[in-house]
Design a protein around this motif. Structure first.
Motif, PDB file in Angstrom:
ATOM      1  N   GLY A 418      32.000  33.659  43.246  1.00 53.20           N
ATOM      2  CA  GLY A 418      32.993  34.164  44.178  1.00 53.20           C
ATOM      3  C   GLY A 418      34.387  34.159  43.616  1.00 53.20           C
ATOM      4  N   THR A 419      34.837  35.328  43.123  1.00 58.67           N
ATOM      5  CA  THR A 419      36.218  35.503  42.686  1.00 58.67           C
ATOM      6  C   THR A 419      36.545  36.976  42.766  1.00 58.67           C
ATOM      7  N   ASN A 420      37.784  37.326  43.000  1.00 56.73           N
ATOM      8  CA  ASN A 420      38.168  38.732  43.041  1.00 56.73           C
ATOM      9  C   ASN A 420      37.941  39.373  41.674  1.00 56.73           C
ATOM     10  N   THR A 421      38.467  38.743  40.626  1.00 57.91           N
ATOM     11  CA  THR A 421      38.336  39.243  39.261  1.00 57.91           C
ATOM     12  C   THR A 421      37.851  38.115  38.367  1.00 57.91           C
ATOM     13  N   GLY A 422      36.903  38.429  37.490  1.00 54.06           N
ATOM     14  CA  GLY A 422      36.374  37.388  36.614  1.00 54.06           C
ATOM     15  C   GLY A 422      37.385  36.917  35.592  1.00 54.06           C
ATOM     16  N   ILE A 423      37.816  37.835  34.706  1.00 53.73           N
ATOM     17  CA  ILE A 423      38.741  37.482  33.630  1.00 53.73           C
ATOM     18  C   ILE A 423      39.852  38.521  33.585  1.00 53.73           C
ATOM     19  N   VAL A 437      35.548  33.614  25.394  1.00 51.07           N
ATOM     20  CA  VAL A 437      34.869  33.186  26.615  1.00 51.07           C
ATOM     21  C   VAL A 437      33.393  33.455  26.384  1.00 51.07           C
ATOM     22  N   GLU A 438      32.565  32.422  26.454  1.00 53.70           N
ATOM     23  CA  GLU A 438      31.158  32.616  26.114  1.00 53.70           C
ATOM     24  C   GLU A 438      30.246  31.780  27.010  1.00 53.70           C
ATOM     25  N   ASN A 439      28.982  32.213  27.047  1.00 50.27           N
ATOM     26  CA  ASN A 439      27.914  31.477  27.735  1.00 50.27           C
ATOM     27  C   ASN A 439      28.292  31.116  29.164  1.00 50.27           C
ATOM     28  N   SER A 440      28.766  32.115  29.918  1.00 48.53           N
ATOM     29  CA  SER A 440      29.272  31.868  31.267  1.00 48.53           C
ATOM     30  C   SER A 440      28.729  32.904  32.244  1.00 48.53           C
ATOM     31  N   THR A 441      28.905  32.618  33.535  1.00 44.24           N
ATOM     32  CA  THR A 441      28.458  33.528  34.594  1.00 44.24           C
ATOM     33  C   THR A 441      29.530  33.638  35.656  1.00 44.24           C
ATOM     34  N   PHE A 442      29.841  34.868  36.058  1.00 33.12           N
ATOM     35  CA  PHE A 442      30.849  35.116  37.089  1.00 33.12           C
ATOM     36  C   PHE A 442      30.267  36.043  38.152  1.00 33.12           C
ATOM     37  N   PHE A 443      30.401  35.659  39.406  1.00 33.10           N
ATOM     38  CA  PHE A 443      30.088  36.555  40.522  1.00 33.10           C
ATOM     39  C   PHE A 443      31.422  36.994  41.125  1.00 33.10           C
ATOM     40  N   TYR A 444      31.740  38.284  40.978  1.00 34.39           N
ATOM     41  CA  TYR A 444      33.045  38.802  41.382  1.00 34.39           C
ATOM     42  C   TYR A 444      32.885  39.789  42.535  1.00 34.39           C
ATOM     43  N   THR A 445      33.990  40.080  43.216  1.00 34.38           N
ATOM     44  CA  THR A 445      33.951  41.023  44.334  1.00 34.38           C
ATOM     45  C   THR A 445      34.742  42.296  44.085  1.00 34.38           C
ATOM     46  N   ASN A 446      35.595  42.315  43.042  1.00 35.57           N
ATOM     47  CA  ASN A 446      36.415  43.493  42.772  1.00 35.57           C
ATOM     48  C   ASN A 446      36.235  43.988  41.337  1.00 35.57           C
ATOM     49  N   LYS A 447      36.619  43.177  40.350  1.00 34.46           N
ATOM     50  CA  LYS A 447      36.502  43.567  38.948  1.00 34.46           C
ATOM     51  C   LYS A 447      35.870  42.446  38.125  1.00 34.46           C
ATOM     52  N   SER A 448      35.054  42.840  37.179  1.00 35.85           N
ATOM     53  CA  SER A 448      34.509  41.834  36.262  1.00 35.85           C
ATOM     54  C   SER A 448      35.594  41.376  35.301  1.00 35.85           C
ATOM     55  N   PHE A 464      28.107  39.072  34.295  1.00 30.73           N
ATOM     56  CA  PHE A 464      28.940  39.407  35.443  1.00 30.73           C
ATOM     57  C   PHE A 464      28.047  39.981  36.539  1.00 30.73           C
ATOM     58  N   HIS A 465      28.203  39.487  37.744  1.00 24.06           N
ATOM     59  CA  HIS A 465      27.397  39.953  38.869  1.00 24.06           C
ATOM     60  C   HIS A 465      28.331  40.271  40.054  1.00 24.06           C
ATOM     61  N   THR A 466      27.877  41.174  40.890  1.00 22.76           N
ATOM     62  CA  THR A 466      28.585  41.441  42.141  1.00 22.76           C
ATOM     63  C   THR A 466      27.569  41.860  43.192  1.00 22.76           C
ATOM     64  N   PHE A 467      28.020  42.224  44.368  1.00 23.75           N
ATOM     65  CA  PHE A 467      27.093  42.615  45.418  1.00 23.75           C
ATOM     66  C   PHE A 467      26.366  43.896  45.043  1.00 23.75           C
TER      67      PHE A 467
END
Length: 467
Positions: A418-423, A437-448, A464-467
């Protein structure tokens, strides 16, 4: 007497055990760090009650703290014990070899009478136009603040409030204190309050004098452990140009909308350990600051800093570097921390004229959720838009000697749900470089990602994942 001896023995055993326990934090580090040396406090112990203090929440205990600390100073140091109760007081100054020990259910509270916090010129006898920190030490060695009690800065009597950041009920509560509204009615100033005198001639000047709650300057061997720090008028815990600092198991809390309500600000310190703390604050959570200009650069970088096993709830950033970075940042390890509900997670901020170089920054095993803006962000045009800040113009002078230089930063094993933008990264060429930035996972709602073309950020094995 037996109780005092027992408490003293427990304190000595505790400090010795803690010093040994801290070694384990330095296992398997990605870069070699020098360890901080814990303070050594003499076993001599006194109670604040024996120096005229009253824990009734009404009596002014400023003189009692001064007398007790002076007695300890003459004895070569020791422990000042503060039993349960509420101790209203003006500023407290710690000296060499002294531990301020605050027992459970004890609250040391800053008096809301601002005139008590203004320094008096020893030569002229006149009050100066600046507030001293609530609890301070300068050029002291072997100092500690320990226990399970609370230090309360009574910040509501000092902080301005933006109408858009409070409910109708809260707004009316502030109005009931008196105070002054801005011309537009969108700001409340703690000026011309019902029960306390002003310390300046205007509402705008009044808020410029807001004090830090605990400020330790040019000190050696510092421990802050177990206590709760809350409701500061300004920053809460500010070690500045200190060597060998340990901050362990501290709770820092204030309203989410508290202006400049930073929790822990480390300024140009060396050999620092920050572990097991819980933060819920109105501005940056755990922040590294490096001063501005050539004087800061001459002093040298924030260096050999380990930040581990902390939880940050609300804050503008969970872990932050900047915005003042001129001294530089070197050998910083941030690992095994949780950020839950912060505006940003990992935040690197600076601007022309206050920038500096980062070296050997390693961040790993960070767990975030419900991040309002960005999980990771690099800002190189940062502007502190606090109440009273001058408008920023396009013709603002640029100091090319102190440009942002965020590099040699290694981020891995971040999980963010859960974040608007990952990086996000922005800046001119050379300002953000050699970042991985490595070996990570981000669930974003606007931009990866939102990374400027002149920024060198390498992303490897990141989902990177989103809905």
């Amino acid at each position: 007497m037996l109780r005092i001896l027992f408490l003293t023995l427990c304190t000595i055993v505790s400090l010795t055990a803690n010093a040994a326990d801290y070694d384990s934090y330095y296992d398997n580090l990605p870069v070699s760090l020098q360890k901080p040396t814990a303070p050594v406090i003499p076993s001599y112990t006194i109670s604040i009650l024996n120096y005229g203090a009253k824990a009734d929440g009404v009596t002014d205990n400023t003189d009692a703290f001064a007398k007790a600390i002076d007695h300890l100073r003459k004895q070569g140091g020791g422990h000042l014990n503060v039993p349960a109760g509420i101790y209203l007081t003006g500023p407290i100054t710690l000296r060499d070899n002294i531990d301020l020990h605050i027992e459970r259910n004890a609250i040391i509270m800053a008096t809301p009478d601002k005139t008590k916090h203004i320094l008096v010129n020893k030569t002229t006898g006149k009050r100066e136009s600046r507030a001293t920190p609530f609890i301070k030490a300068s050029k002291a060695k072997n100092i500690s603040i320990t226990g399970e009690g609370t230090i309360d800065g009574n910040g509501k009597w000092w902080r301005p409030v933006k109408r858009g950041k409070v409910s109708d009920t809260e707004w009316n509560q502030y109005r009931s204190m008196g105070g002054t509204l801005s011309e537009k009615g969108d700001l409340w100033y703690p000026f011309s309050l019902k029960h306390f005198a002003n310390i300046t001639e205007s509402a705008e000047d009044e808020i410029k004098l807001r004090m830090h709650m605990v400020r330790l300057t040019d000190c050696e061997r510092v421990l802050v452990s177990g206590v709760t720090l809350q409701n500061s008028p300004n920053f809460h815990l500010v070690p500045q140009r200190c060597n060998d600092v340990i901050i362990d198991g501290v709770t820092v809390r204030c309203p989410w909308n508290a202006q400049n309500g930073d929790a822990i600000d480390i300024g140009q310190c060396r050999r620092v350990l920050i572990v097991n703390n819980v933060i819920d604050c109105g501005d940056d959570g755990i922040c590294m600051k490096g001063g501005v200009g050539q004087t800061a650069r001459d002093y040298g970088p924030c260096e050999d800093i380990l930040i581990q096993d902390n939880t940050v709830y609300h804050a503008h950033g969970g872990f932050v570097i900047g915005s003042d970075c001129s001294s530089g940042m070197k050998n910083i390890v941030v690992r095994h921390n949780t950020f839950s509900g912060t505006d940003t997670g990992l935040r690197f901020k600076s601007s022309e004229g206050r920038g500096g170089k980062t070296e050997s920054i390693f961040i790993s095993d960070i767990y975030m959720n419900d991040i309002k803006d960005q999980a990771i962000v690099f800002e190189t045009t940062y502007f502190d838009n606090h109440v009273g800040a001058a408008p920023r113009g396009e013709d603002t002078p640029k100091e090319s000697l102190f440009l942002p230089d965020f590099g040699d930063i290694h981020i891995s094993r971040v999980v963010c749900r859960g974040t608007n933008t990952g990086i996000k990264a922005s800046g001119a060429k050379g300002m953000v470089h050699d970042v991985t930035v490595e070996n990570s996972t981000f669930f974003y709602t606007n931009k990866s990602t939102d990374i400027g073309t002149d920024c060198d950020v390498k992303i490897e094995n990141v989902d990177f994942h989103t809905f």
